[in-house]
Design a protein around this motif. Structure first.
Motif, PDB file in Angstrom:
ATOM      1  N   THR A  13       0.840  -1.200   0.000  1.00  0.00           N
ATOM      2  CA  THR A  13       0.000   0.000   0.000  1.00  0.00           C
ATOM      3  C   THR A  13       0.875   1.250   0.000  1.00  0.00           C
ATOM      4  O   THR A  13       2.089   1.171   0.236  1.00  0.00           O
ATOM      5  CB  THR A  13      -0.905   0.025   1.242  1.00  0.00           C
ATOM      6  OG1 THR A  13      -0.071   0.145   2.407  1.00  0.00           O
ATOM      7  CG2 THR A  13      -1.760  -1.233   1.350  1.00  0.00           C
ATOM      8  N   ARG A  14       0.260   2.383  -0.212  1.00  0.00           N
ATOM      9  CA  ARG A  14       0.997   3.652  -0.128  1.00  0.00           C
ATOM     10  C   ARG A  14       1.562   3.853   1.280  1.00  0.00           C
ATOM     11  O   ARG A  14       2.665   4.368   1.440  1.00  0.00           O
ATOM     12  CB  ARG A  14       0.093   4.814  -0.514  1.00  0.00           C
ATOM     13  CG  ARG A  14      -0.250   4.826  -1.986  1.00  0.00           C
ATOM     14  CD  ARG A  14      -1.040   6.081  -2.372  1.00  0.00           C
ATOM     15  NE  ARG A  14      -1.560   5.989  -3.725  1.00  0.00           N
ATOM     16  CZ  ARG A  14      -0.856   6.168  -4.829  1.00  0.00           C
ATOM     17  NH1 ARG A  14       0.415   6.450  -4.740  1.00  0.00           N
ATOM     18  NH2 ARG A  14      -1.425   6.067  -6.014  1.00  0.00           N
ATOM     19  N   ALA A  15       0.817   3.438   2.293  1.00  0.00           N
ATOM     20  CA  ALA A  15       1.305   3.559   3.676  1.00  0.00           C
ATOM     21  C   ALA A  15       2.573   2.734   3.878  1.00  0.00           C
ATOM     22  O   ALA A  15       3.498   3.174   4.568  1.00  0.00           O
ATOM     23  CB  ALA A  15       0.217   3.126   4.659  1.00  0.00           C
ATOM     24  N   ASP A  16       2.642   1.543   3.267  1.00  0.00           N
ATOM     25  CA  ASP A  16       3.860   0.730   3.351  1.00  0.00           C
ATOM     26  C   ASP A  16       5.033   1.478   2.731  1.00  0.00           C
ATOM     27  O   ASP A  16       6.142   1.487   3.279  1.00  0.00           O
ATOM     28  CB  ASP A  16       3.679  -0.603   2.609  1.00  0.00           C
ATOM     29  CG  ASP A  16       2.678  -1.526   3.286  1.00  0.00           C
ATOM     30  OD1 ASP A  16       2.577  -1.497   4.524  1.00  0.00           O
ATOM     31  OD2 ASP A  16       2.006  -2.282   2.554  1.00  0.00           O
ATOM     32  N   LEU A  17       4.801   2.110   1.588  1.00  0.00           N
ATOM     33  CA  LEU A  17       5.877   2.854   0.919  1.00  0.00           C
ATOM     34  C   LEU A  17       6.338   4.050   1.746  1.00  0.00           C
ATOM     35  O   LEU A  17       7.528   4.333   1.816  1.00  0.00           O
ATOM     36  CB  LEU A  17       5.425   3.304  -0.470  1.00  0.00           C
ATOM     37  CG  LEU A  17       5.172   2.196  -1.486  1.00  0.00           C
ATOM     38  CD1 LEU A  17       4.729   2.788  -2.814  1.00  0.00           C
ATOM     39  CD2 LEU A  17       6.398   1.324  -1.674  1.00  0.00           C
ATOM     40  N   VAL A  18       5.388   4.752   2.362  1.00  0.00           N
ATOM     41  CA  VAL A  18       5.761   5.893   3.214  1.00  0.00           C
ATOM     42  C   VAL A  18       6.601   5.405   4.387  1.00  0.00           C
ATOM     43  O   VAL A  18       7.664   5.964   4.675  1.00  0.00           O
ATOM     44  CB  VAL A  18       4.512   6.664   3.691  1.00  0.00           C
ATOM     45  CG1 VAL A  18       4.870   7.657   4.785  1.00  0.00           C
ATOM     46  CG2 VAL A  18       3.848   7.372   2.521  1.00  0.00           C
ATOM     47  N   ARG A  19       6.140   4.359   5.075  1.00  0.00           N
ATOM     48  CA  ARG A  19       6.898   3.843   6.233  1.00  0.00           C
ATOM     49  C   ARG A  19       8.294   3.386   5.818  1.00  0.00           C
ATOM     50  O   ARG A  19       9.280   3.680   6.496  1.00  0.00           O
ATOM     51  CB  ARG A  19       6.133   2.698   6.913  1.00  0.00           C
ATOM     52  CG  ARG A  19       4.985   3.179   7.762  1.00  0.00           C
ATOM     53  CD  ARG A  19       4.423   2.066   8.649  1.00  0.00           C
ATOM     54  NE  ARG A  19       3.854   0.966   7.895  1.00  0.00           N
ATOM     55  CZ  ARG A  19       2.592   0.892   7.482  1.00  0.00           C
ATOM     56  NH1 ARG A  19       1.771   1.874   7.760  1.00  0.00           N
ATOM     57  NH2 ARG A  19       2.160  -0.152   6.814  1.00  0.00           N
ATOM     58  N   THR A  74      17.332  19.398   3.719  1.00  0.00           N
ATOM     59  CA  THR A  74      17.216  17.937   3.771  1.00  0.00           C
ATOM     60  C   THR A  74      15.770  17.520   4.013  1.00  0.00           C
ATOM     61  O   THR A  74      15.289  16.553   3.410  1.00  0.00           O
ATOM     62  CB  THR A  74      18.143  17.370   4.862  1.00  0.00           C
ATOM     63  OG1 THR A  74      19.477  17.801   4.581  1.00  0.00           O
ATOM     64  CG2 THR A  74      18.091  15.855   4.905  1.00  0.00           C
ATOM     65  N   LEU A  75      15.079  18.242   4.852  1.00  0.00           N
ATOM     66  CA  LEU A  75      13.664  17.951   5.104  1.00  0.00           C
ATOM     67  C   LEU A  75      12.837  18.145   3.828  1.00  0.00           C
ATOM     68  O   LEU A  75      11.985  17.313   3.501  1.00  0.00           O
ATOM     69  CB  LEU A  75      13.131  18.834   6.234  1.00  0.00           C
ATOM     70  CG  LEU A  75      11.720  18.554   6.712  1.00  0.00           C
ATOM     71  CD1 LEU A  75      11.597  17.131   7.246  1.00  0.00           C
ATOM     72  CD2 LEU A  75      11.332  19.553   7.791  1.00  0.00           C
ATOM     73  N   VAL A  76      13.103  19.203   3.092  1.00  0.00           N
ATOM     74  CA  VAL A  76      12.402  19.446   1.821  1.00  0.00           C
ATOM     75  C   VAL A  76      12.714  18.308   0.842  1.00  0.00           C
ATOM     76  O   VAL A  76      11.817  17.773   0.184  1.00  0.00           O
ATOM     77  CB  VAL A  76      12.782  20.818   1.224  1.00  0.00           C
ATOM     78  CG1 VAL A  76      12.301  20.961  -0.207  1.00  0.00           C
ATOM     79  CG2 VAL A  76      12.233  21.929   2.099  1.00  0.00           C
ATOM     80  N   TYR A  77      13.981  17.913   0.773  1.00  0.00           N
ATOM     81  CA  TYR A  77      14.383  16.799  -0.090  1.00  0.00           C
ATOM     82  C   TYR A  77      13.666  15.509   0.321  1.00  0.00           C
ATOM     83  O   TYR A  77      13.166  14.756  -0.517  1.00  0.00           O
ATOM     84  CB  TYR A  77      15.906  16.624  -0.016  1.00  0.00           C
ATOM     85  CG  TYR A  77      16.418  15.350  -0.611  1.00  0.00           C
ATOM     86  CD1 TYR A  77      16.453  15.170  -1.994  1.00  0.00           C
ATOM     87  CD2 TYR A  77      16.871  14.313   0.203  1.00  0.00           C
ATOM     88  CE1 TYR A  77      16.927  13.991  -2.537  1.00  0.00           C
ATOM     89  CE2 TYR A  77      17.343  13.129  -0.343  1.00  0.00           C
ATOM     90  CZ  TYR A  77      17.363  12.976  -1.711  1.00  0.00           C
ATOM     91  OH  TYR A  77      17.822  11.809  -2.248  1.00  0.00           O
ATOM     92  N   PHE A  78      13.628  15.254   1.610  1.00  0.00           N
ATOM     93  CA  PHE A  78      12.974  14.083   2.201  1.00  0.00           C
ATOM     94  C   PHE A  78      11.502  14.047   1.778  1.00  0.00           C
ATOM     95  O   PHE A  78      11.002  13.033   1.277  1.00  0.00           O
ATOM     96  CB  PHE A  78      13.111  14.223   3.719  1.00  0.00           C
ATOM     97  CG  PHE A  78      12.723  13.038   4.536  1.00  0.00           C
ATOM     98  CD1 PHE A  78      13.623  12.011   4.753  1.00  0.00           C
ATOM     99  CD2 PHE A  78      11.476  12.973   5.138  1.00  0.00           C
ATOM    100  CE1 PHE A  78      13.276  10.927   5.537  1.00  0.00           C
ATOM    101  CE2 PHE A  78      11.123  11.898   5.928  1.00  0.00           C
ATOM    102  CZ  PHE A  78      12.026  10.872   6.124  1.00  0.00           C
ATOM    103  N   ILE A  82       9.504  11.354  -0.895  1.00  0.00           N
ATOM    104  CA  ILE A  82       8.299  10.601  -0.541  1.00  0.00           C
ATOM    105  C   ILE A  82       7.144  10.974  -1.475  1.00  0.00           C
ATOM    106  O   ILE A  82       6.420  10.102  -1.965  1.00  0.00           O
ATOM    107  CB  ILE A  82       7.942  10.800   0.941  1.00  0.00           C
ATOM    108  CG1 ILE A  82       9.004  10.104   1.805  1.00  0.00           C
ATOM    109  CG2 ILE A  82       6.551  10.269   1.255  1.00  0.00           C
ATOM    110  CD1 ILE A  82       8.868  10.312   3.281  1.00  0.00           C
ATOM    111  N   ALA A  83       6.986  12.261  -1.757  1.00  0.00           N
ATOM    112  CA  ALA A  83       5.913  12.688  -2.660  1.00  0.00           C
ATOM    113  C   ALA A  83       6.106  12.092  -4.054  1.00  0.00           C
ATOM    114  O   ALA A  83       5.137  11.636  -4.679  1.00  0.00           O
ATOM    115  CB  ALA A  83       5.865  14.211  -2.735  1.00  0.00           C
ATOM    116  N   THR A  84       7.334  12.065  -4.537  1.00  0.00           N
ATOM    117  CA  THR A  84       7.622  11.505  -5.857  1.00  0.00           C
ATOM    118  C   THR A  84       7.298  10.015  -5.897  1.00  0.00           C
ATOM    119  O   THR A  84       6.682   9.530  -6.850  1.00  0.00           O
ATOM    120  CB  THR A  84       9.095  11.742  -6.229  1.00  0.00           C
ATOM    121  OG1 THR A  84       9.359  13.145  -6.196  1.00  0.00           O
ATOM    122  CG2 THR A  84       9.422  11.202  -7.600  1.00  0.00           C
TER     123      THR A  84
END
Length: 175
Positions: A13-19, A74-78, A82-84
């Motif tokens: 799921t998308r949640a798996d990818l975010v984690r 780094t936070l913006v990159y992070f 994730i958004a990409t």
């Protein structure tokens, strides 16, 4: 001896990818190298633009500001990473949804709605468990993700992890 697990089905799921990406980006050495490069670049620019400071307080402000800028960058990159990942991940391209894995003699066979791939044992990388995920490195920054819920219990997850480790290590010894 533990029973050999021949087939595992996952549902990503998308949640798996975010984690997974939060874990990966937070622990990856390049994240901190990136932050340090940004901070040093900002500090270098400040010294170039304003000259070498004479006062310790000015140094502290410049260094602190540079580190904070590196952290924010780094936070913006992070967040961008994730958004990409979330934007390009779909069921239709085989990233999200059902994945069926079969342990075969010559490698790990993966089947999704979009593709069927045999990953040779000797070409696979690290096998590790991180939180509720079993991770199998396919290449430098690409992993197969096996969420805990793909297994009946922790013992089955551990057995599959050990099986993957044995197959990968055995193939590498023969190479």
């Amino acid at each position: 001896m533990t029973a050999r697990i021949s087939t595992i089905e996952t549902f990503i799921t998308r949640a798996d990818l975010v984690r997974f990406n939060v874990w990966f980006l937070a622990l990856a050495p390049f994240t901190y190298k990136y932050m340090l490069c940004i901070a040093l670049g900002v500090l270098g620019y400040l010294v170039y633009d304003r000259g070498m400071p004479d006062d310790a307080v000015v140094w502290m402000v410049m260094v602190t500001g540079s580190l904070l800028t590196g952290f924010v960058a780094t936070l913006v990159y992070f967040l961008w990473c994730i958004a990409t990942v979330l934007m390009v991940s779909k069921v239709s391209n085989g990233i999200l949804g059902k994945h069926e894995y079969q342990c075969q003699q010559d490698g790990l066979f993966e089947k999704t709605i979009a593709n069927e791939t045999l990953h040779k044992w000797g070409a696979l990388g690290h096998v590790r468990q991180v939180g509720s995920f079993l991770l199998l490195q396919v290449s430098g920054y690409q992993y197969h993700v096996f969420p805990r819920q793909s297994f009946e219990n922790q013992a089955q997850m551990d057995a599959f992890r050990q099986q993957l480790l044995n197959q990968v290590n055995q193939a590498k010894q023969l190479a």
